[in-house]
Enzyme design. Structure first.
Site, short mmCIF file in Angstrom:
data_model
loop_
_atom_site.label_atom_id
_atom_site.label_comp_id
_atom_site.label_asym_id
_atom_site.label_seq_id
_atom_site.Cartn_x
_atom_site.Cartn_y
_atom_site.Cartn_z
N GLU A 148 42.30 41.64 40.69
CA GLU A 148 41.53 42.89 40.59
C GLU A 148 41.81 43.48 39.22
OE1 GLU A 148 40.00 46.00 40.34
OE2 GLU A 148 38.87 44.72 41.71
N CYS B 294 38.26 34.92 35.88
CA CYS B 294 37.68 36.01 36.69
C CYS B 294 38.22 37.38 36.26
CB CYS B 294 37.89 35.71 38.17
SG CYS B 294 36.71 36.58 39.20
N ARG C 125 31.41 43.41 35.18
CA ARG C 125 32.25 43.18 36.35
C ARG C 125 31.38 43.09 37.61
NH1 ARG C 125 35.06 47.56 38.92
NH2 ARG C 125 36.62 46.71 40.33
N ARG D 299 33.38 37.41 43.62
CA ARG D 299 33.09 38.72 43.00
C ARG D 299 33.25 38.62 41.48
NH1 ARG D 299 36.36 40.65 47.13
NH2 ARG D 299 35.05 40.82 48.95
N HIS E 46 37.12 30.25 39.15
CA HIS E 46 38.54 30.01 39.45
C HIS E 46 38.89 28.52 39.51
CE1 HIS E 46 39.55 34.16 40.81
NE2 HIS E 46 38.28 34.20 41.13
N GLU F 289 41.63 27.27 39.26
CA GLU F 289 42.96 27.15 39.87
C GLU F 289 42.90 26.91 41.38
OE1 GLU F 289 41.63 29.87 38.67
OE2 GLU F 289 42.08 31.63 39.89
N1 GLN Z 1 35.96 41.61 40.98
C1 GLN Z 1 37.28 41.46 40.50
C2 GLN Z 1 37.60 42.45 39.42
O1 GLN Z 1 36.87 43.30 39.13
C3 GLN Z 1 37.53 40.05 39.97
C4 GLN Z 1 37.50 39.09 41.11
C5 GLN Z 1 38.40 37.92 40.96
O2 GLN Z 1 39.26 37.84 40.08
N2 GLN Z 1 38.26 37.03 41.86
O3 GLN Z 1 38.64 42.38 38.85
#
Ligand code: GLN
Length: 206
Positions: free
Chosen positions: A53, A84, A113, A142, A182, A184
């Protein structure tokens, strides 16, 4: 990698999928270390910013007195890779975030974002990735996309099809790389390998 000397790569370990990155980097032959304090940051040859996040990680960077030290190391040329939330953090400008989020300015780009919208919160796609043979299975959760890539920024991957076709989802500027997705979590180590190969461990006493 230089003469078999392992590069020491840190994973920013304030929040997010730290363990997955540590495992992937280790499997690529790096010496890995979680980074939570300035002394740990000072000891790494490269840094990974994990998914998680971005607003939370941004806040914690300040709480842990790491915001300026990370920015400084990036200015000094520290190789870095963000996935991400890590991509969002590495941006120079972030859209649709909280006003107090402080990006790291690692790559000259504007990142949106949660760009794919609620309907497609999470999805997977096979994306072609510059420098890699065969598509990468990209897991988007996301995810952000890159809305503007600066002149010095190399586009490595775009969404192949669907409503977001053509959107930029992987970039590199110098030795700083970022993906919306991702790698990973898939067990495909090629993206991490690409990063690890750019990190060279300076040899003591040479
Ligand atoms: N939506 C997340 C953010 O704003 C990122 C999502 C993620 O790392 N899987 O940080």
């Amino acid at each position: 990698m230089l003469d078999g000397v392992k590069p020491r790569i840190g994973v920013l370990a304030l929040q997010g999928d730290v363990r997955e990155h540590l495992h992937a980097l280790e499997a690529c032959g790096a010496d890995v270390v979680p980074v939570r304090r300035e002394s740990e940051l000072a000891a790494v040859d490269g840094l990974v910013l994990p998914g998680g996040e971005s607003t939370t990680i941004s806040k914690l960077l300040e709480v842990f007195d790491l915001l300026e030290p990370v920015r400084q190391r990036l200015r000094d040329g520290l190789p870095a890779y963000g996935s991400c939330a890590g991509m969002i953090l590495l941006a120079s400008e972030v859209l649709d975030t909280r006003p107090d989020m402080k990006p790291l300015h690692g790559i000259d780009m504007t990142v949106r974002r949660n760009a794919f919208g609620r309907q497609v919160d999470s999805f997977e796609a096979d994306v072609d990735f510059a420098g890699l043979d065969g598509p990468v299975r990209a897991v988007f959760i996301r995810a952000p996309w890159v809305e503007r890539a600066g002149d010095g920024v190399e586009v490595l991957a775009r969404v192949p099809a669907g409503p977001a076709a053509g959107r930029i989802v992987a970039v590199r500027q110098g030795n700083v790389m970022a993906t919306s997705f991702h790698p990973e979590v898939t067990g495909d180590l090629r993206v991490h390998k690409l990063f690890v190969d750019t990190v060279v461990r300076p040899r003591a006493g040479v």
